[in-house]
Design a protein around this motif. Structure first.
Motif, short mmCIF file in Angstrom:
data_model
loop_
_atom_site.label_atom_id
_atom_site.label_comp_id
_atom_site.label_asym_id
_atom_site.label_seq_id
_atom_site.Cartn_x
_atom_site.Cartn_y
_atom_site.Cartn_z
N VAL A 350 0.87 -1.18 -0.24
CA VAL A 350 0.01 -0.12 0.14
C VAL A 350 0.94 1.33 -0.01
CG1 VAL A 350 -1.59 1.19 1.50
CG2 VAL A 350 -2.06 -1.04 1.10
N MET A 351 1.88 1.31 1.04
CA MET A 351 2.76 2.43 0.64
C MET A 351 3.58 2.49 -0.46
SD MET A 351 3.90 2.03 4.88
CE MET A 351 2.68 2.16 6.04
N LEU A 352 4.34 1.55 -1.08
CA LEU A 352 4.75 1.74 -2.19
C LEU A 352 3.80 2.05 -3.63
CD1 LEU A 352 7.24 -1.46 -2.03
CD2 LEU A 352 7.74 1.14 -1.70
N ARG A 359 1.18 9.78 -3.80
CA ARG A 359 0.32 10.13 -2.59
C ARG A 359 1.40 9.97 -1.20
NH1 ARG A 359 -4.30 12.77 -2.68
NH2 ARG A 359 -4.98 11.76 -0.87
N PRO A 360 0.98 10.48 -0.07
CA PRO A 360 1.79 10.29 1.18
C PRO A 360 1.78 8.66 1.33
CG PRO A 360 0.45 12.11 1.41
CD PRO A 360 0.10 11.41 0.28
N ALA A 361 3.24 8.18 1.38
CA ALA A 361 3.45 6.82 1.87
C ALA A 361 3.02 6.50 3.04
CB ALA A 361 4.78 6.47 1.42
N LEU A 362 3.57 7.34 3.91
CA LEU A 362 3.24 6.93 5.40
C LEU A 362 2.10 7.94 5.75
CD1 LEU A 362 6.93 6.68 6.76
CD2 LEU A 362 5.21 4.98 6.39
N SER A 363 0.88 7.49 5.84
CA SER A 363 -0.35 8.46 6.21
C SER A 363 -1.31 7.31 7.00
CB SER A 363 -0.95 8.95 4.96
OG SER A 363 -1.39 8.12 4.41
N LEU A 364 -2.13 7.82 7.87
CA LEU A 364 -3.01 7.22 8.24
C LEU A 364 -3.95 6.36 7.47
CD1 LEU A 364 -4.18 9.13 11.47
CD2 LEU A 364 -2.88 7.02 11.53
N ARG A 365 -4.09 7.09 6.28
CA ARG A 365 -5.12 6.43 5.11
C ARG A 365 -4.24 5.14 4.72
NH1 ARG A 365 -9.03 8.23 1.70
NH2 ARG A 365 -9.14 10.15 2.94
N VAL A 367 -2.22 3.27 6.30
CA VAL A 367 -2.44 2.27 7.28
C VAL A 367 -3.92 1.62 7.33
CG1 VAL A 367 -2.47 1.47 9.75
CG2 VAL A 367 -0.50 3.44 8.68
N ALA A 368 -4.77 2.43 7.18
CA ALA A 368 -6.01 2.21 7.19
C ALA A 368 -6.52 1.08 6.05
CB ALA A 368 -7.14 3.23 7.20
N ILE A 369 -6.12 1.46 4.80
CA ILE A 369 -6.18 0.46 3.70
C ILE A 369 -5.51 -0.93 3.92
CG2 ILE A 369 -5.51 0.30 1.20
CD1 ILE A 369 -5.60 3.18 0.89
N ALA A 370 -4.21 -0.73 4.45
CA ALA A 370 -3.69 -2.18 4.80
C ALA A 370 -4.42 -2.88 5.85
CB ALA A 370 -2.21 -1.89 5.26
N ALA A 371 -4.86 -2.27 6.93
CA ALA A 371 -5.78 -2.94 7.88
C ALA A 371 -7.15 -3.56 7.35
CB ALA A 371 -6.35 -1.99 9.16
N PHE A 372 -7.49 -2.70 6.41
CA PHE A 372 -8.93 -3.19 5.71
C PHE A 372 -8.58 -4.38 4.95
CE2 PHE A 372 -11.92 -3.03 2.36
CZ PHE A 372 -13.04 -2.99 2.87
N ILE A 373 -7.74 -4.32 4.13
CA ILE A 373 -7.55 -5.52 3.45
C ILE A 373 -7.28 -6.92 4.22
CG2 ILE A 373 -5.94 -6.44 1.63
CD1 ILE A 373 -5.42 -3.70 0.57
N THR A 395 0.16 2.49 13.51
CA THR A 395 -0.56 3.72 13.84
C THR A 395 -0.09 4.78 14.46
OG1 THR A 395 -2.54 2.18 13.41
CG2 THR A 395 -3.18 4.15 14.30
N ALA A 396 0.36 4.42 15.88
CA ALA A 396 0.87 5.56 16.69
C ALA A 396 2.20 6.19 16.05
CB ALA A 396 1.34 4.62 18.02
N LEU A 397 3.13 5.44 15.40
CA LEU A 397 4.20 6.04 14.87
C LEU A 397 3.84 7.11 13.65
CD1 LEU A 397 6.64 2.94 14.37
CD2 LEU A 397 7.12 5.06 15.81
N VAL A 398 2.88 6.70 12.87
CA VAL A 398 2.38 7.45 11.89
C VAL A 398 1.77 8.93 12.33
CG1 VAL A 398 0.91 7.77 9.75
CG2 VAL A 398 2.35 5.76 9.93
N ALA A 399 0.86 8.73 13.31
CA ALA A 399 0.24 9.74 13.97
C ALA A 399 1.16 10.80 14.69
CB ALA A 399 -0.87 9.14 14.96
N VAL A 400 2.24 10.19 15.37
CA VAL A 400 2.96 11.17 16.10
C VAL A 400 3.87 11.78 15.36
CG1 VAL A 400 4.91 11.11 17.76
CG2 VAL A 400 2.79 9.73 18.01
N PHE A 401 4.51 11.12 14.16
CA PHE A 401 5.30 11.78 13.28
C PHE A 401 4.56 12.85 12.43
CE2 PHE A 401 8.47 8.73 14.63
CZ PHE A 401 9.53 9.39 14.82
N ALA A 402 3.53 12.53 12.10
CA ALA A 402 2.66 13.62 11.18
C ALA A 402 2.46 14.77 12.33
CB ALA A 402 1.25 12.91 11.05
#
Length: 705
Positions: A350-352, A359-365, A367-373, A395-402
């Motif tokens: 998803v990130m690649l 699109r941003p590779a490291l985003s909550l979106r 991560v959400a797509i990966a979790a959904f799949i 999720t925590a890493l992406v949210a905090v670094f955002a």
């Protein structure tokens, strides 16, 4: 209100919600997608928490009805109606999650052996590993059992080999024959404990057992054995080659992180890695997949940038992303494509792909797509520690670094210091996010885990994984030893760190098992903190605080009795005392771990001086009698008259109606037993009642004889 040309124009009314609250909800509109897998996961969690199997078509009809209402509300809603549509949409996703889990459970349905079997066992080897007791273990498909009809024969069985010389060297695809014991998967070792029957149901493992007889090869693996078995054979040969080129400790470690083969890992090494919070380095998960694809991405991009003609004409980021994706596919196959690796592959893919579509590779979106799949494909992954810990950390890493990126917090630091700060902060965030799940599932916390990870994870990323990549690239030239040498140096450092940290005083702390509400509350609070926009996210601290309060005051059973009825553990002087030092060892170990007790079974058996077969003791003012002696010498009437509770694990008949207790028949029907003390007296539970009437339980109860 004003009038123009006979038309009346009304000023829009303010919503009933206060302006601040309405503004807060309005701010979430562009950040709703990350809640999609959350609601899907909530529905899956409800499915697994249910006490009875839901009717799938009822769920489908209800989801369809909510979907229709959502469409109507979305089409015509304004202001309040808009949020009605959002609510209906989220509820629909919850129902979809429950439906997906129900469909998945039915799709993997397979026969489960419901009685103890002894006789010929024939099948094809599809997996070779070792049990917790270091016995070789074979998983077989194409199973044939004597006197068991084909439509009632399990699709897969797992057989442990007990003995020093059991015949042949095994290979995947071999058809083998032995005579041994098989039985149905055991239930939870205590009510509400880990459900092994459910876990094995989704693996389509319908029987477990052992043999002490030689295993005979009826037919060697053929060429037409299928791609999956060919790949598994290749992985084992690659693992053997790696271990042959490296030392006894580093070789199995390297094989584990490249091919997923843990068969030759030293149990003591595993204990040291767990005590130092480095056991996650063995799992082929997001860390390894991320490090490998990151190394490939960087090498391709740097390499192509040295060629001016290509650097000008190509989008190097996209080319590097495609190359890294190809490397991820290869690693997925070589490592065995287990559930954790599939999850890591999906996240990286998803990130690649996000890079490829700019699109941003490291985003909550992402991560959400990966979790959904992952949840759509394998909804059962939700209840496992791998899914929970990997997505909690990501999720925590992406949210905090955002937040750090948006506020430019690292810009105030010197460039040479920002990298070190990012490493320290990422290790702390990942450790804090995964700590509750690790403690809940494994009943311990590594006190110096942050130190160990700071000393080891950079070496894994800068030395070990690049060494593995170099070995793979040089293997066609016969020069893979150069990369393996670098891997060995890096792994030797990591093992030395594990030895150092695990040897420190208080390196681990035992943790009592939490109640069923703790992890859902921690998850809800953590998601609020990460996904919710604005200061309202701090509300997420409330469920987290409540969860830890519940955990601090968790109630453990006063008495536990194993599924066989032969092992009993009674709390004496705030410690659980066991009736015997051996036998039902797995149940004993789990009980003590769930108590937060570091003692082993032998130590716990000396605490109260209980006899293995006879116990008479007081439990909250009631007299409990345990008698596991020869049933012919037991007078049931006398035992009931002289005790308030009787436990007779070798008696094959029911107790009289006015007699409280359990016999062998009760244990076979109800499983393990727990006795709790309450203000009004004693409360009894058994494993089957907590499991409910579920597919993995009801199928096992159906007798095949």
């Amino acid at each position: 209100m004003e009038t123009r040309a006979g038309n009346v124009r009304a000023e829009p009314k303010s919503p009933r919600l206060g302006p601040a609250v309405f503004a807060t909800f309005a701010r979430q509109q562009s950040h709703l997608f990350p809640w999609v897998p959350v609601c899907l996961g909530a529905g899956i969690g409800l499915y697994f928490a249910a006490s009875s199997e839901p009717v799938t078509w009822h769920l489908i009809m209800l989801a369809a009805t909510l979907s229709a209402l959502w469409l109507v509300a979305y089409a015509f809603g304004q202001h309040r109606g808009r949020w009605v549509s959002v609510t209906l949409w989220l509820l629909t996703l919850v129902l979809v999650g429950t439906t997906v889990a129900s469909l998945r459970a039915k799709a993997v349905a397979a026969p489960v052996l419901s009685y103890r079997y002894y006789g010929p066992i024939e099948g094809r080897i599809v997996s070779i590993d070792k049990s917790a007791s270091e016995k070789m273990r074979l998983t077989l498909d194409h199973v044939r059992l004597s006197r068991v009809p084909p439509h009632r024969t399990p699709l897969r069985v797992r057989v442990s080999l007990h003995g020093d010389d059991l015949g042949i060297d095994f290979a995947p695809g071999d058809t083998v024959l032995t005579t041994g014991h098989l039985g149905p998967p055991a239930g939870p070792v205590e009510p509400g404990g880990f459900d092994f029957q459910r876990h094995l149901w989704f693996q389509q493992l319908g029987a477990l057992g052992y043999t002490r007889n030689p295993m005979l090869r009826l037919e060697p693996a053929g060429r037409a054995q299928g791609f999956s078995l060919w790949l598994y054979t290749f992985r084992l040969s690659l693992s053997a080659a790696i271990k042959a080129r490296m030392s006894d400790e580093e070789g199995p470690f390297a094989a584990a992180i490249i091919t997923g083969d843990r068969a030759d890992l030293d149990p003591q090494l595993l204990d040291r890695l767990r005590a130092s919070n480095l056991a996650h380095l063995l799992a082929i998960s997001g860390l390894h997949m991320g490090l490998l694809t990151g190394a490939v991405f960087a090498l391709i991009r740097i390499g192509l940038s040295t060629v001016p003609q290509l650097a000008v004409r190509l989008n190097l980021r996209k080319v590097a992303a495609v190359g890294a994706l190809f490397a991820a596919v290869l690693y997925l196959g070589v490592s065995g494509a287990n559930v954790a690796t599939q999850r890591a592959f999906i996240m990286v893919t998803v990130m690649l792909l996000a890079i490829c579509v700019e699109r941003p590779a490291l985003s909550l979106r992402a991560v959400a797509i990966a979790a959904f799949i992952v949840l759509i494909i394998t909804p059962e992954a939700l209840v496992g520690p791998g899914f929970q810990m990997s997505f909690a950390a990501t999720t925590a890493l992406v949210a905090v670094f955002a937040v750090i990126r948006d506020r430019g917090l690292f810009l105030i630091l010197p460039k040479w210091l920002s990298g070190a700060a990012a490493l320290l902060l990422s290790s702390f965030i990942a450790g804090a996010a995964t700590a509750p799940y690790g403690a809940a599932h494994f009943n311990q916390v590594a006190q110096y885990g942050l130190l160990a990870n700071l000393l080891s994870v950079p070496v894994m990323g800068l030395v070990v994984m690049p060494g593995a990549l170099l070995a793979g690239c040089l293997a066609p030239l016969g020069l893979e030893g150069i990369g393996l040498w670098g891997m060995e140096l890096g792994l030797a450092w990591i093992l030395r760190v594990a030895d150092l940290v695990s040897g420190l005083d208080g390196s681990t702390r035992a943790i009592v098992a939490p109640g069923p509400a703790v992890l859902p509350l921690v998850t809800l609070g953590g998601l609020m903190l990460c996904i919710w926009q604005g200061a309202g996210r701090l509300v997420g601290l409330v469920p987290v605080i409540v969860a830890f309060g519940l955990w601090q005051n968790v109630e453990r059973p006063e008495v536990l009795i194993s599924e066989t009825g032969r092992l009993i553990g009674i709390v004496q002087n705030e410690e659980r005392a066991l009736n015997k030092p051996k036998g039902d060892g797995f149940s004993a170990r789990v009980w003590l771990e769930n108590d937060g007790d570091t003692a082993d079974q032998a130590q716990a058996a000396t605490r109260a001086g209980f006899s293995p077969n006879h116990i008479r003791t007081q439990v909250a003012g009631s007299t409990l009698g345990f008698n596991a002696a020869n049933p012919e010498k037991i007078d049931i009437s006398e035992a009931c008259a002289s005790h308030d509770i009787v436990v007779l694990p070798r008696v094959e008949s029911k107790l009289p109606e006015d007699c409280a207790g359990w016999t062998a028949l009760d244990f076979s029907e109800g499983g393990a037993v727990a006795i709790y003390t309450t203000e009004t007296g004693l409360r009894y539970e058994n494993s089957r009642s907590r499991q409910g009437n579920r597919l993995w339980v009801s199928h096992q109860r159906k007798r095949t004889q």
